[in-house]
Design an enzyme around this catalytic site. Structure first.
Site, PDB file in Angstrom:
ATOM      1  N   TYR A 128      -4.945   1.802  -2.406  1.00 22.86           N
ATOM      2  CA  TYR A 128      -3.571   1.693  -1.918  1.00 22.86           C
ATOM      3  C   TYR A 128      -2.685   0.893  -2.875  1.00 22.86           C
ATOM      4  O   TYR A 128      -1.474   1.062  -2.917  1.00 22.86           O
ATOM      5  CB  TYR A 128      -3.576   1.083  -0.503  1.00 22.86           C
TER       6      TYR A 128
ATOM      7  N   LYS B 206       4.365  -2.243   0.812  1.00 21.11           N
ATOM      8  CA  LYS B 206       4.356  -2.327   2.287  1.00 21.11           C
ATOM      9  C   LYS B 206       4.451  -3.787   2.748  1.00 21.11           C
ATOM     10  O   LYS B 206       5.059  -4.081   3.776  1.00 21.11           O
ATOM     11  CB  LYS B 206       3.098  -1.666   2.861  1.00 21.11           C
TER      12      LYS B 206
END
Ligand SMILES: NC(=O)c1ccc[n+]([C@@H]2O[C@H](COP(=O)([O-])OP(=O)(O)OC[C@H]3O[C@@H](n4cnc5c(N)ncnc54)[C@H](O)[C@@H]3O)[C@@H](O)[C@H]2O)c1
Length: 274
Positions: free
Chosen positions: A164, A171
């Site tokens: 990720y 995020k």
């Protein structure tokens, strides 16, 4: 039947195709009576615009929906978008931010190897865009006595999820943005929340190595033993856009089959076996 979003005007950013989380949210909001505006990202072949136009036609008369190009890295497209929203709708009740981007390369490299440019790009498109859009939406929400801003996040923030990388950093920044904007805009009765969704097969998610392992793991060990659907995320967005969540702001709401309460995320070993 009483519809939760009757009379509400919602702007949805981030429909790319029928698998998009933004599309799940649009369908749920439409079912609950919201008027909808959509944006699409312009690209040379116009594929995304065609996708969005086709999808919108499945909801009803295309003339009942607003549709605009918008690239969150280009202030002029954002200005133009909100100018038209103001002239067409006068105000705005809900903004749905379903936008994220990182170069595939920067997702697949080790975290320590993310390029400077790639890190900046992921931050700009996926996190800073919430600031810009909230800034533009706030005066229009003011016209309506308040509003609801909803962003989409993923829990690679509290836990490290291999693959990720740059997007995890973005995020984290996005979730910080949700809290700071909630404090700032709360004075105008504008609520700001994020939905942290479990792994869903979408265009963007296809760039994340290990998505299949995450989905398998969700089915095998998450408290609810099931992967989330677009409708599950859409229904939570309806709640956040509706007056039912009148006093709810600054939250990250997990729609992830309960995965976030588990001690371990998908293991690095399992990921390596992909
Ligand atoms: N799919 C998942 O597993 C998952 C899980 C949790 C959160 N999310 C988040 O949900 C949101 C929606 O993603 P999705 O999975 O539905 O994928 P998607 O590919 O369907 O949507 C991503 C959207 O971002 C748009 N976008 C990218 N760069 C842009 C730019 N510069 N300007 C304007 N738009 C731009 C794309 O056009 C696309 O419509 C993202 O924030 C994503 O991180 C996804």
């Amino acid at each position: 039947m009483n519809r939760l979003l009757a009379g509400k005007k919602a702007l949805i950013l981030g429909v790319a195709d029928k698998h998009s989380i933004a599309w799940g949210i649009a369908q749920a909001m439409h079912d609950q009576g919201a008027s909808l505006a959509f944006t699409y990202q312009e690209e040379p072949k116009g594929r995304l615009e065609r996708n969005v136009r086709k999808l919108v036609a499945t909801l009803g008369n295309p003339e009942d929906f607003l549709l605009f190009p918008c690239d969150v890295t280009d202030d002029s497209t954002i200005d133009a978008l909100f100018r038209v929203i103001r002239s067409e709708w006068k105000g705005l009740d809900t903004l749905v931010h379903c936008i994220a981007f990182a170069d595939r390369d920067d997702l697949n490299k080790p975290f320590s190897q993310i390029s400077r440019a790639g890190y900046k790009l992921a931050m700009e498109v996926s996190a800073y865009s919430l600031n810009v859009l909230a800034r533009a939406a706030a005066p229009l929400m003011d016209e309506r006595g308040g509003g609801s801003i909803i962003a989409l996040t993923y829990n690679a923030v509290e836990k490290a999820v291999p693959g990720y990388n740059a997007m995890a950093a973005a995020k984290a920044a996005l979730e910080v943005g949700v809290r700071y904007l909630a404090v700032e805009l709360g004075l105008s009765k504008i609520r700001v929340n994020a939905i942290s969704a479990g792994p869903v097969r979408t265009l963007s998610a296809s760039a994340v190595k290990g998505l299949s392992a995450l989905r398998r793991w969700t089915e095998e060990v998450s408290p609810l033993r099931e992967n989330v659907t677009l409708a599950d995320v859409g229904n939570t967005a309806v709640y956040l856009a509706s007056d039912l969540s009148r006093m709810v702001t600054g939250n990250v709401i997990y729609v992830d089959s309960g995965t976030h309460v588990l001690a371990a995320q998908v293991g690095a070993v399992e990921h390596r076996q992909q």
